[in-house]
Design an enzyme around this catalytic site. Structure first.
Site, PDB file in Angstrom:
ATOM      1  NE  ARG A 102      -3.164   0.169 -11.257  1.00  0.00           N
ATOM      2  CZ  ARG A 102      -2.103   0.601 -11.949  1.00  0.00           C
ATOM      3  NH1 ARG A 102      -1.717   1.860 -11.841  1.00  0.00           N
ATOM      4  NH2 ARG A 102      -1.446  -0.226 -12.737  1.00  0.00           N
ATOM      5  CG  HIS A 116      -1.838  -1.129   1.278  1.00  0.00           C
ATOM      6  ND1 HIS A 116      -2.647  -1.388   2.341  1.00  0.00           N
ATOM      7  CD2 HIS A 116      -2.076  -2.094   0.375  1.00  0.00           C
ATOM      8  CE1 HIS A 116      -3.357  -2.463   2.095  1.00  0.00           C
ATOM      9  NE2 HIS A 116      -3.018  -2.919   0.911  1.00  0.00           N
ATOM     10  CB  CYS A 154      -3.619   1.287 -19.022  1.00  0.00           C
ATOM     11  SG  CYS A 154      -4.483  -0.214 -18.530  1.00  0.00           S
ATOM     12  CG  ASN A 208       1.539  -3.582 -15.091  1.00  0.00           C
ATOM     13  OD1 ASN A 208       2.398  -3.197 -15.885  1.00  0.00           O
ATOM     14  ND2 ASN A 208       0.850  -2.763 -14.325  1.00  0.00           N
ATOM     15  CG  ASP A 209      -2.396  -8.625 -14.096  1.00  0.00           C
ATOM     16  OD1 ASP A 209      -1.736  -9.391 -13.367  1.00  0.00           O
ATOM     17  OD2 ASP A 209      -3.147  -7.744 -13.650  1.00  0.00           O
ATOM     18  NE  ARG A 252       1.585  -6.879 -11.543  1.00  0.00           N
ATOM     19  CZ  ARG A 252       0.487  -6.145 -11.729  1.00  0.00           C
ATOM     20  NH1 ARG A 252      -0.551  -6.644 -12.372  1.00  0.00           N
ATOM     21  NH2 ARG A 252       0.422  -4.908 -11.326  1.00  0.00           N
ATOM     22  CD  GLU A 291      -5.822  -6.678 -16.293  1.00  0.00           C
ATOM     23  OE1 GLU A 291      -4.897  -6.250 -15.591  1.00  0.00           O
ATOM     24  OE2 GLU A 291      -6.996  -6.777 -15.896  1.00  0.00           O
ATOM     25  NE  ARG A 349      -8.135  -1.671 -12.452  1.00  0.00           N
ATOM     26  CZ  ARG A 349      -6.854  -2.026 -12.356  1.00  0.00           C
ATOM     27  NH1 ARG A 349      -6.244  -2.574 -13.390  1.00  0.00           N
ATOM     28  NH2 ARG A 349      -6.184  -1.799 -11.259  1.00  0.00           N
TER      29      ARG A 349
END
Ligand code: PEP
Ligand code: MG
Length: 747
Positions: free
Chosen positions: A471, A364, A677, A629-630, A640, A606, A507
């Site tokens: 996000r 976080h 993205c 990323n995914d 990742r 993804e 999202r």
């Protein structure tokens, strides 16, 4: 524990205190200490070993061993019984030193005749500074009481070392916390920062470890504990009953503060001659040693609580550590074990850099630091014990390296790096309001990724054309409990207001995998990245998804609205999620609320599966955004989150680019708008290649928009595509070398 049984150790500590008060050189003090301990422990030998560097211990003083060996005998951590004590932080008490595992004979010390060996770590707050040993000719096991006594003496020596009581010219005994220290850690947010250390939880310095009046010390301790309990009760009374999570934590605090065992252990320290604060610190030190061995997250949290309570108690006893904000240096670099997102947001953009001992790339604190664009390095082991408030510190967020108290050569080189960054920033500012148009006339739309209110000012500052990825889970992650629909709706409205008509792609909740909500925790999964996450959860437990969609519609209040679903792995998932939107629209219509002027519903690509979905999917969605990323982690089957593999495969690998190109072609065929993205969109070289593969919209961290725009403005997409295709035909694994050569020619 009776007072009488503690008379010996009290006498020893009393003598130690007198000795420390004498005006003597560091080496003389150490020699006298070893003489005193040998005498009191009725042993022929007492020696003190201190760390010379991370891996080497040096014999710094000895009574009974050959004096010639002092400052000559050195041991690696892997060597001898002394090395084992330092390495494991455990006591060795044996009547057969030669026959004990790890024994290593050092002829120069003349230790042949000594059969018994007792070694204890010289430790302060879990950090080992050296080893204290006693040895004797007769084969004896030291009694439990003797071991406890020598541990107390070792702790006092640690305190004195911290205070610089043994400073001499010798490296092993020179003042601690003054030499340069380098930390090779993990980068969590790029950028360079130079500044001065601001410890989030500053260490309390105990200046009086030994006390002569135990009754007075016991009274001080008990008064401080009363004050501590009143303080905890007060916080509890203020916390609202809705703050369930917070209440639970505080109740646990209260339980610890009233724990008899905890108090008894500290009282025992006092009855042996320690001051109240030294007794608290000894207990804290033991708890930290226990903590380093515990892997269960729940128990670790509880031990953290106990550590925090000890800190509070130390602050009450010493009056230290209650620092006003004004004391913060002008260029603060926050150094902490870990930090919660809310605490980090409190500091906000004041911080130049952040260095954490714990944390991870997906934690976080990292999420917040990234949003604030503050260079962040995580997993910098031992930084909180090494760093002192006000130390000069350099944070290289690009490489995950931290220089504490750097020497001049390192500082100069770093200054050059920062000057280059500053120049680049000026250049990016000058093109902020210009579009990203390539030399061949293609316009690439650059959007920013966001998720926190703290991101919103970047909409203006970065020159972003809108938010390409909001996000929404960050609003859930930074809270202790599920936000209400009205809270969310207010937040989303603020985002839309700040966007001033620019497009914002919201999202829906993407949790699971590395993003775990404490208040929505389910059973541990064997492979959370492949588990019950994102839209899978949204469809199986649609309550939150419905609440979120409704909050978005209320926030839009008649304005255009764009919603995107994460982690769609097959067409039917998108269809089911879209149905939820349609149902929500109908409900809003019936309730008489204004409907979005224009509603777009898209999917994130993804997983490789969805790239190969039927044409119908490409026609059904209003747009697609590649979550690189995914997608990359599933394409290469490389986690990742796993430092060992996450950088193993290059994004510019020909297979991955070919895959991207096939997605572009399918979207072009069906007229489906496409964007990218993931983090790679914000890396200039990767962004240029994506544009060459046909992508026309990229969404990235705000700080990346300048660098990406700058590179796009200098290239011909067709030339770059030719280079990529050529490298592909030639069978190269990655197009990076060829692309770099082309790009270097453009600057
Ligand atoms: C992605 O996977 O590329 C993405 C943008 O989503 P996140 O990083 O939040 O998983
Ligand atoms: Mg993702």
């Amino acid at each position: 524990m009776t007072q009488n049984s503690n008379t010996e150790i009290r006498k020893m500590l009393d003598r130690l205190r007198v000795m420390m008060a004498e005006d003597a050189a560091g080496q003389t003090r150490l020699n006298r200490i070893t003489q005193l301990i040998a005498l009191e422990m009725i042993s022929e030998v007492c020696s003190i070993y201190l760390f010379l560097d991370d891996d080497t211990l040096e014999l710094c003083a000895s009574e009974g061993l050959n004096p010639e060996a002092v400052h000559k005998t050195r041991l690696k951590l892997s060597e001898g019984l002394v090395g084992r004590v330092a390495r494991t932080s455990q006591v060795i008490n044996t009547n057969d030193a030669f026959g004990t595992r790890g024994f290593q004979y050092k002829p120069e010390t003349g230790e042949d005749p000594f059969k018994s060996f007792l070694g204890v770590p010289i430790q302060r707050l879990g950090e080992t500074l050296g080893v204290l040993t006693v040895q004797s000719k007769d084969a004896r096991i030291y009694t439990e009481r003797e071991v406890q006594d020598i541990q107390i003496v070792a702790m006092v020596i640690a305190e004195m070392t911290e205070l610089g009581a043994f400073v001499t010219d010798n490296a092993a005994m020179s003042a601690r916390h003054q030499q340069p220290a380098l930390f090779n850690a993990t980068s969590a947010q790029e950028g360079a920062a130079a500044g001065h250390v601001w410890l989030h939880n500053p260490r309390v310095i105990v200046t009086n470890p030994i006390a002569s009046d135990p009754t007075a010390e016991l009274e001080r301790l008990s008064k401080a504990i009363r004050e501590l309990r009143v303080g905890v009760d007060k916080i509890l009374s203020i916390a609202t009953p809705d703050d369930k999570e917070q209440l639970e934590v505080l109740e646990a605090y209260r339980m610890f503060a009233s724990s008899k065992g905890w108090v008894l252990r500290m009282e025992d320290g006092i009855s042996r001659g320690l001051s109240a604060e030294a007794a608290v610190e000894m207990e804290q030190s033991n708890a930290r040693t226990r903590m380093s061995k515990v892997t269960d997250p729940y128990l670790r949290d509880r031990l953290h609580d106990l550590d925090d309570l000890s800190n509070r108690l130390l602050r009450i006893l010493t009056g230290q550590g209650t620092r006003p904000w004004e004391e913060m240096p002008k260029d603060p670099v926050l150094v902490s074990g870990n930090i919660g997102p809310a605490e980090l947001l409190d500091y906000g953009r004041k911080l130049k850099g952040i260095v954490l001992e714990e944390g991870s790339v997906g934690s976080h604190a990292t999420i917040v630091a990234r949003a604030l664009a503050i260079p962040l390095v995580v997993r910098a082991e031992q930084i909180t014990t090494e760093a002192q408030n006000g130390d000069y510190i350099l944070v290289d967020g690009d490489r995950g390296v931290v220089h504490l108290r750097p020497d001049d050569a390192v500082s100069y080189a770093f200054r050059d790096k920062m000057a280059m960054q500053e120049k680049a920033r000026e250049r990016y500012d000058s093109i902020r309001d210009k579009p990203a148009i390539t030399l061949c006339g293609h316009r690439i739309n650059l959007y920013m990724n966001a998720g926190l209110m703290a991101d919103l000012p970047s909409l203006e500052k970065s020159g972003a054309e809108g938010v390409g990825l909001f996000r929404s889970e960050l609003q859930f992650l930074t809270r202790n409990r599920m936000p209400k629909r009205s809270d969310l709706s207010e937040i989303y409205a603020r985002v839309l207001n700040a966007a001033k008509g620019r497009r914002v792609i919201f999202r829906t909740l993407d949790i699971g995998s590395d993003k775990v909500l404490p208040y929505l925790k389910w059973a541990d999964e064997p492979n959370p990245a492949l588990g019950w996450r994102a839209i899978r959860l949204g469809l199986d437990r649609p309550g939150v998804l419905r609440m979120q969609i409704q909050a978005l519609m209320r926030a839009a209040a008649g304005r255009p609205l764009t919603i995107m679903f994460p982690f769609i792995a097959q067409r039917e998932e998108f269809a089911a999620a879209r149905k939820e939107v349609d149902k929500a629209l109908e409900r809003e219509r019936i309730l008489g609320h204004p409907l979005p002027e224009n509603l777009e519903v898209g999917a994130m690509l993804e997983t490789p599966s969805i790239a190969f979905s039927p044409d119908k999917f490409y026609k059904e969605v209003d747009f697609i955004s590649i979550g690189g990323n995914d997608l990359k982690q599933f394409f290469f089957a490389a986690d990742r989150q796993n430092e060992l593999v996450r950088r193993r495969y290059d994004t510019l690998n020909v297979s991955f680019l070919r895959f991207i190109s096939s997605i572009v072609s399918r979207c072009e065929k069906h007229g489906t708008p496409l964007s990218f993205c993931g983090e790679d969109a914000g890396r200039p070289v990767e962004a240029a290649c994506f544009a060459a593969m046909g992508l026309r919209a990229l969404s990235m961290r705000p700080a990346s928009i300048g660098p990406v725009k700058s590179i796009l403005q200098r290239i011909h997409l067709s030339e770059l595509r030719e280079i990529i295709d050529k490298a592909n035909t030639q069978g190269h694994q990655s197009v990076r070398p060829a692309v770099m050569e082309y790009l270097q020619g453009r600057f």
